[in-house]
Design a protein around this motif. Sequence first.
Motif, PDB file in Angstrom:
ATOM      1  N   ALA A 321      52.245  34.681  43.907  1.00 26.94           N
ATOM      2  CA  ALA A 321      52.551  35.981  43.311  1.00 26.94           C
ATOM      3  C   ALA A 321      51.312  36.594  42.667  1.00 26.94           C
ATOM      4  CB  ALA A 321      53.670  35.824  42.281  1.00 26.94           C
ATOM      5  N   GLY A 324      48.875  37.715  45.312  1.00 31.58           N
ATOM      6  CA  GLY A 324      49.375  38.920  45.958  1.00 31.58           C
ATOM      7  C   GLY A 324      49.194  40.155  45.087  1.00 31.58           C
ATOM      8  N   LEU A 325      49.456  40.020  43.792  1.00 24.73           N
ATOM      9  CA  LEU A 325      49.280  41.161  42.885  1.00 24.73           C
ATOM     10  C   LEU A 325      47.819  41.569  42.788  1.00 24.73           C
ATOM     11  CD1 LEU A 325      51.719  40.126  40.018  1.00 24.73           C
ATOM     12  CD2 LEU A 325      52.033  42.018  41.619  1.00 24.73           C
ATOM     13  N   TRP A 336      56.169  39.941  45.824  1.00 22.83           N
ATOM     14  CA  TRP A 336      55.524  39.397  44.618  1.00 22.83           C
ATOM     15  C   TRP A 336      56.523  39.314  43.460  1.00 22.83           C
ATOM     16  CZ3 TRP A 336      52.651  37.939  47.962  1.00 22.83           C
ATOM     17  CH2 TRP A 336      51.791  38.711  48.737  1.00 22.83           C
TER      18      TRP A 336
END
Length: 426
Positions: A321, A324-325, A336
């Motif tokens: 996550a 991805g962010l 995410w």
Amino acid sequence: MTPPPTAAPALPAPATADPRPSRDPGAGRRTHPATGGALVLVGMLLVALNLRAVVTSLGALLDEVRDGLGLSGATAGLVTTLPTIAFAGLGALTPWLVRRVAPARVLVVAMLALAVGQVLRVATDSALIFVLTSALALSGIAVANILLPMLVKQHFPHRTGLVTGAYTMALTVGTTVAAASAVPIAHAFGSWRAGLGVWAAMAAVAVLPWVPLALRTRAAARRATPTAAVAAPTRVRPARTRLGWAMAVYFGAQSLSGYAIMGWLAQLFRDAGYQPESAGLLLAGVTALGVPIALLMPTLAGRLGSLRPLVLGLTTASTLAYLGLALAPHGAALLWVALLAIGQGAFPMILTAIGLRARTAEGTVALSAFAQSTGYVIAALGPLMVGILYEATGGWTAPIGFLLGALAVQTAAGMAIARPRYVEDE
């Protein structure tokens, strides 16, 4: 030569030996809870509904409160930091309190403090009184935070995962509902005071199951014979154990990321090009998806012999996550958000682990108090450091790097608490 034990003459039974059931109320609570499991469970769920509503409702209406009371930036910062301060400081006093007062009676006072504090803070035009009454409300939450794991251990020792999942889900529902409805309620009544004050009613309802439980506990204590021998509970000091510190670090690191996400995720999505409403919905999605996770995670933790698979799985979800962010916050935002929700399952897992890593109710409340009070001190750094790094760099690479570092510390502590053992043994 000393004769074998069988050659010794029979001795009369000690005068204190009595085949009749003990009338000691403490013993009754340990073996056969006289208060009734169903009422205790209902009371716990109602308390859990209140454990974050006072925080998230204020967060949703902070701009309106600042305008209405003329709060300075420093005062507003103090108000938003109060939860971690209260949870750390007052939570540490709870074991001392429970050794002197029955838990049911403590919860009556805690929920009354929460209700009264919420009423008083919306009835004032003074910034100072608003801060003080907010602290009063948060003191009730700080005590309840510590007591709930102990009550699970005391009344539901064979259903630790299920009951912890139920009250953690209730906590998550209360958090989500308060955050989502505070602004509409304020708009409907034309004042931010309504959006904050309405939650005092929910706290007052949470008092109701604990009143008969407290009265029953008091009556049992009065019926106890004055000469009954009551063994003093063993003092458990988690601060002197490796397990206690590992639990505190894990709790603190996961809370650090949780508070940082609550405080800054919407801003990250706004910077990525989302409208404010959409960014708010994405943040709410993390909490909403956390509801079923909060129910399932404690059950999984209670059934597994080792917590290692859960620790590694939660770390993997959070790592993906964060990456991805950092790399594609707009392109796959829903993915995410889902991974963040899974990663935040570390919170219900550590609450379950508190009960799993103590043999007794006394050990559970001591471990709960130490892990949470120390952990919330660590957690207070999350939103602060993310804000400092965001302002200094003007982007999200450094803040996310900080959260990844905290996640590495969390994982190391998680591996230390993964194998079954008990704080009393250390």
